[in-house]
Motif scaffolding. Structure first.
Motif, PDB file in Angstrom:
ATOM      1  N   GLU A  35      34.998  40.355  54.356  1.00  0.00           N
ATOM      2  CA  GLU A  35      35.127  39.047  55.193  1.00  0.00           C
ATOM      3  C   GLU A  35      36.262  37.877  54.517  1.00  0.00           C
ATOM      4  O   GLU A  35      35.433  37.480  53.304  1.00  0.00           O
ATOM      5  N   GLN A  36      36.610  36.906  55.053  1.00  0.00           N
ATOM      6  CA  GLN A  36      37.093  35.845  54.766  1.00  0.00           C
ATOM      7  C   GLN A  36      35.851  34.464  54.635  1.00  0.00           C
ATOM      8  O   GLN A  36      35.437  34.279  55.751  1.00  0.00           O
ATOM      9  N   ILE A  37      35.177  34.278  52.970  1.00  0.00           N
ATOM     10  CA  ILE A  37      34.608  32.778  52.995  1.00  0.00           C
ATOM     11  C   ILE A  37      35.252  31.830  52.816  1.00  0.00           C
ATOM     12  O   ILE A  37      36.014  32.300  51.643  1.00  0.00           O
ATOM     13  N   ALA A  38      34.931  30.798  52.359  1.00  0.00           N
ATOM     14  CA  ALA A  38      35.299  29.705  51.774  1.00  0.00           C
ATOM     15  C   ALA A  38      34.645  29.792  50.355  1.00  0.00           C
ATOM     16  O   ALA A  38      34.559  29.953  50.456  1.00  0.00           O
ATOM     17  N   ILE A  39      35.894  29.063  50.070  1.00  0.00           N
ATOM     18  CA  ILE A  39      35.464  29.136  48.571  1.00  0.00           C
ATOM     19  C   ILE A  39      34.578  28.094  48.392  1.00  0.00           C
ATOM     20  O   ILE A  39      33.740  28.654  47.049  1.00  0.00           O
ATOM     21  N   ASP A  40      34.634  27.502  48.968  1.00  0.00           N
ATOM     22  CA  ASP A  40      33.644  26.511  48.320  1.00  0.00           C
ATOM     23  C   ASP A  40      32.621  26.351  48.425  1.00  0.00           C
ATOM     24  O   ASP A  40      31.264  25.512  48.266  1.00  0.00           O
ATOM     25  N   SER A  41      32.240  27.905  49.446  1.00  0.00           N
ATOM     26  CA  SER A  41      30.991  28.239  49.388  1.00  0.00           C
ATOM     27  C   SER A  41      29.976  29.319  48.540  1.00  0.00           C
ATOM     28  O   SER A  41      28.651  29.524  48.776  1.00  0.00           O
ATOM     29  N   ILE A  42      30.951  29.239  48.120  1.00  0.00           N
ATOM     30  CA  ILE A  42      30.491  30.401  46.966  1.00  0.00           C
ATOM     31  C   ILE A  42      30.562  29.726  45.094  1.00  0.00           C
ATOM     32  O   ILE A  42      31.380  29.073  44.948  1.00  0.00           O
ATOM     33  N   LYS A  43      29.060  29.791  44.476  1.00  0.00           N
ATOM     34  CA  LYS A  43      28.782  29.279  43.393  1.00  0.00           C
ATOM     35  C   LYS A  43      29.012  30.482  41.856  1.00  0.00           C
ATOM     36  O   LYS A  43      28.898  31.042  42.576  1.00  0.00           O
ATOM     37  N   ALA A  44      29.229  29.653  41.149  1.00  0.00           N
ATOM     38  CA  ALA A  44      29.477  30.329  40.294  1.00  0.00           C
ATOM     39  C   ALA A  44      27.795  30.891  39.931  1.00  0.00           C
ATOM     40  O   ALA A  44      27.154  30.320  40.221  1.00  0.00           O
ATOM     41  N   PHE A  45      28.050  32.198  39.092  1.00  0.00           N
ATOM     42  CA  PHE A  45      27.067  33.057  38.429  1.00  0.00           C
ATOM     43  C   PHE A  45      26.511  32.427  37.798  1.00  0.00           C
ATOM     44  O   PHE A  45      26.311  31.948  37.006  1.00  0.00           O
ATOM     45  N   HIS A  46      24.723  32.337  38.213  1.00  0.00           N
ATOM     46  CA  HIS A  46      24.504  31.263  37.040  1.00  0.00           C
ATOM     47  C   HIS A  46      24.207  32.532  35.778  1.00  0.00           C
ATOM     48  O   HIS A  46      24.540  32.862  34.833  1.00  0.00           O
ATOM     49  N   ASN A  47      24.398  30.622  34.566  1.00  0.00           N
ATOM     50  CA  ASN A  47      24.750  31.141  33.735  1.00  0.00           C
ATOM     51  C   ASN A  47      25.267  32.446  32.986  1.00  0.00           C
ATOM     52  O   ASN A  47      25.260  34.093  32.452  1.00  0.00           O
ATOM     53  N   HIS A  48      26.890  32.328  34.304  1.00  0.00           N
ATOM     54  CA  HIS A  48      28.034  33.077  33.887  1.00  0.00           C
ATOM     55  C   HIS A  48      28.335  32.988  32.135  1.00  0.00           C
ATOM     56  O   HIS A  48      28.655  32.008  31.622  1.00  0.00           O
ATOM     57  N   PRO A  49      27.830  34.627  31.834  1.00  0.00           N
ATOM     58  CA  PRO A  49      28.537  33.591  30.215  1.00  0.00           C
ATOM     59  C   PRO A  49      29.898  34.359  29.952  1.00  0.00           C
ATOM     60  O   PRO A  49      30.378  34.357  29.025  1.00  0.00           O
ATOM     61  N   PHE A  50      31.286  34.835  30.709  1.00  0.00           N
ATOM     62  CA  PHE A  50      32.257  34.797  30.822  1.00  0.00           C
ATOM     63  C   PHE A  50      33.289  33.468  30.857  1.00  0.00           C
ATOM     64  O   PHE A  50      33.037  32.109  31.674  1.00  0.00           O
ATOM     65  N   HIS A  51      33.620  32.747  29.977  1.00  0.00           N
ATOM     66  CA  HIS A  51      34.929  31.645  30.228  1.00  0.00           C
ATOM     67  C   HIS A  51      35.782  32.103  30.828  1.00  0.00           C
ATOM     68  O   HIS A  51      36.681  33.570  31.563  1.00  0.00           O
ATOM     69  N   LEU A  52      36.207  31.097  31.576  1.00  0.00           N
ATOM     70  CA  LEU A  52      37.295  31.102  32.880  1.00  0.00           C
ATOM     71  C   LEU A  52      38.701  31.212  32.270  1.00  0.00           C
ATOM     72  O   LEU A  52      39.111  30.623  31.067  1.00  0.00           O
ATOM     73  N   TYR A  53      39.712  32.347  32.151  1.00  0.00           N
ATOM     74  CA  TYR A  53      40.931  32.207  31.898  1.00  0.00           C
ATOM     75  C   TYR A  53      41.439  30.597  31.754  1.00  0.00           C
ATOM     76  O   TYR A  53      41.577  29.723  33.390  1.00  0.00           O
ATOM     77  N   GLU A  54      42.742  30.745  31.026  1.00  0.00           N
ATOM     78  CA  GLU A  54      42.679  29.469  30.805  1.00  0.00           C
ATOM     79  C   GLU A  54      44.373  29.516  30.391  1.00  0.00           C
ATOM     80  O   GLU A  54      45.139  30.799  30.236  1.00  0.00           O
ATOM     81  N   GLY A  55      45.155  28.364  30.779  1.00  0.00           N
ATOM     82  CA  GLY A  55      47.162  28.900  29.701  1.00  0.00           C
ATOM     83  C   GLY A  55      47.391  29.845  30.712  1.00  0.00           C
ATOM     84  O   GLY A  55      47.600  29.552  32.141  1.00  0.00           O
ATOM     85  N   GLU A  56      48.500  30.653  30.067  1.00  0.00           N
ATOM     86  CA  GLU A  56      49.472  31.375  30.565  1.00  0.00           C
ATOM     87  C   GLU A  56      48.514  32.124  31.950  1.00  0.00           C
ATOM     88  O   GLU A  56      49.193  32.349  32.985  1.00  0.00           O
ATOM     89  N   ARG A  57      47.612  32.633  30.965  1.00  0.00           N
ATOM     90  CA  ARG A  57      46.849  33.410  31.870  1.00  0.00           C
ATOM     91  C   ARG A  57      46.306  33.025  33.603  1.00  0.00           C
ATOM     92  O   ARG A  57      46.576  34.043  34.298  1.00  0.00           O
ATOM     93  N   LEU A  58      46.156  32.106  33.333  1.00  0.00           N
ATOM     94  CA  LEU A  58      45.597  31.609  34.634  1.00  0.00           C
ATOM     95  C   LEU A  58      46.989  31.004  35.049  1.00  0.00           C
ATOM     96  O   LEU A  58      46.845  31.499  36.751  1.00  0.00           O
ATOM     97  N   ASN A  59      47.964  30.682  34.732  1.00  0.00           N
ATOM     98  CA  ASN A  59      49.340  30.044  35.569  1.00  0.00           C
ATOM     99  C   ASN A  59      49.420  31.327  36.247  1.00  0.00           C
ATOM    100  O   ASN A  59      49.780  31.520  37.492  1.00  0.00           O
ATOM    101  N   ASP A  60      49.971  32.719  35.406  1.00  0.00           N
ATOM    102  CA  ASP A  60      50.103  33.950  35.595  1.00  0.00           C
ATOM    103  C   ASP A  60      49.282  33.953  37.150  1.00  0.00           C
ATOM    104  O   ASP A  60      49.768  34.850  37.968  1.00  0.00           O
TER     105      ASP A  60
END
Length: 329
Positions: A35-60
């Protein structure tokens, strides 16, 4: 009809974990259960243990989504007020940056906390090798496996589903020689650690987030972080307050001493221990430490780091001595 049934099985292999599969699936509103769902309706997993991508990896990733869209759907858990992300934190973040308001999603309902966490851990390991993970991320992965993984059928079924979704040939999962070994030995062997080093990484999960961040930024040694992890959460927070305020580096010898004193620590006692150790282990070029009442620190140095505090003290002393000299003349 048969083809659709096969695809249904692929996307919802975890549903077979319970007898009443209707409890764990959503009503299919789009082809293949996506299904297509709104991004704003999704919360990050509680106590998510991983860092989000940054820099070149995110830009790519952002550029790829702008050009091709999201090729692999995210996986979310239905909650009372929307959705919680299980797999796809980076895709959703990049999609939002790319200007998208919706993402394709596979929706899960009724998963246990353990089953949900398996999705979070295993999908990250499929996207990145264990060696690429930061120390706190490795600790979270190892802890998840240590707690519940040796020959657990539910975990194996979820991993099989995720491998199929990623186009990977599912592997047969079993313990060494079909026998359940000591859990720590299994984890150590799986990740190429000695049992002692595996135990150290497992301890890192008891750190409060600021010290996990220091570890990931290579600003505290592993052994020092392990010693800090044995302190209570309250004691760790007191230590962090001192570290953050003074710009102090927590050396292994400091952490070892504080660990031994844990259980009977106040912020004042902690500061005394650190001050004594700083003088004892000084190379002769270190600055002189002195105490100020909390009321003065709050009044004049609130929000300042050690360098800013030193600058204020120097300016104040310069003005005071110049005033004293002028008065004598």
């Amino acid at each position: 009809m048969k083809a659709n049934a096969n695809k249904r099985k692929i996307f919802d292999a975890v549903d077979l974990l319970t007898e009443d599969t209707s409890v764990q699936t959503t009503e299919v509103k789009a082809e293949n259960g996506i299904e297509q769902i709104a991004i704003d309706s999704i919360k990050a997993f509680h106590n998510h243990p991983f860092h989000l991508y940054e820099g070149e990896r995110l830009n790519d990733m952002v550029e790829s989504i702008r050009e091709h869209g999201i090729l692999n759907p995210v996986i979310v858990l239905k909650t009372d007020d929307g959705y919680e992300m299980l797999s796809g934190h980076n895709r959703a973040n990049a999609a939002k940056i790319a200007g998208l308001s919706e993402v394709p999603a596979i929706i899960k309902v009724g998963l246990s906390k353990y089953e949900a966490y398996v999705y979070v851990i295993e999908t990250n390991l499929m996207q990145r090798s264990f060696a690429e993970l930061l120390p706190s991320e490795k600790a979270a992965v190892m802890a998840a496996h240590y707690d519940k993984v040796c020959c657990q059928g539910k975990r194996n079924d979820i991993i099989r589903e995720l491998q199929i979704l990623s186009g990977i040939e599912p592997e047969e999962t079993s313990c060494h020689n079909g026998k359940k070994l000591n859990s720590l030995d299994v984890i150590a062997s799986e990740y190429g650690f000695s049992s002692r080093n595996a135990a150290r990484y497992l301890r890192l999960n008891y750190l409060i987030q600021p010290f996990k961040n220091l570890l990931d930024e290579n600003k505290i040694a592993l052994l020092a972080a392990v010693d800090v992890s044995y302190m209570t959460k309250g004691e760790q927070q007191m230590l962090w307050n001192i570290v953050d305020r003074q710009g102090l580096k927590v050396k292994p010898v400091y952490a070892e001493k504080l660990r031994k004193a844990s259980g009977d620590l106040t912020e004042e006692k902690m500061a005394e221990i650190l001050e004594t150790l700083q003088v004892k282990h000084s190379d002769g070029n270190a600055g002189v430490s002195f105490k100020l009442p909390k009321s003065i620190c709050s009044k004049y140095f609130d929000g300042m780091d050690s360098k800013q505090m030193a600058a204020v003290v120097e300016q104040a002393l310069t003005a005071w001595f110049e005033g004293k000299k002028a008065a004598v003349v």
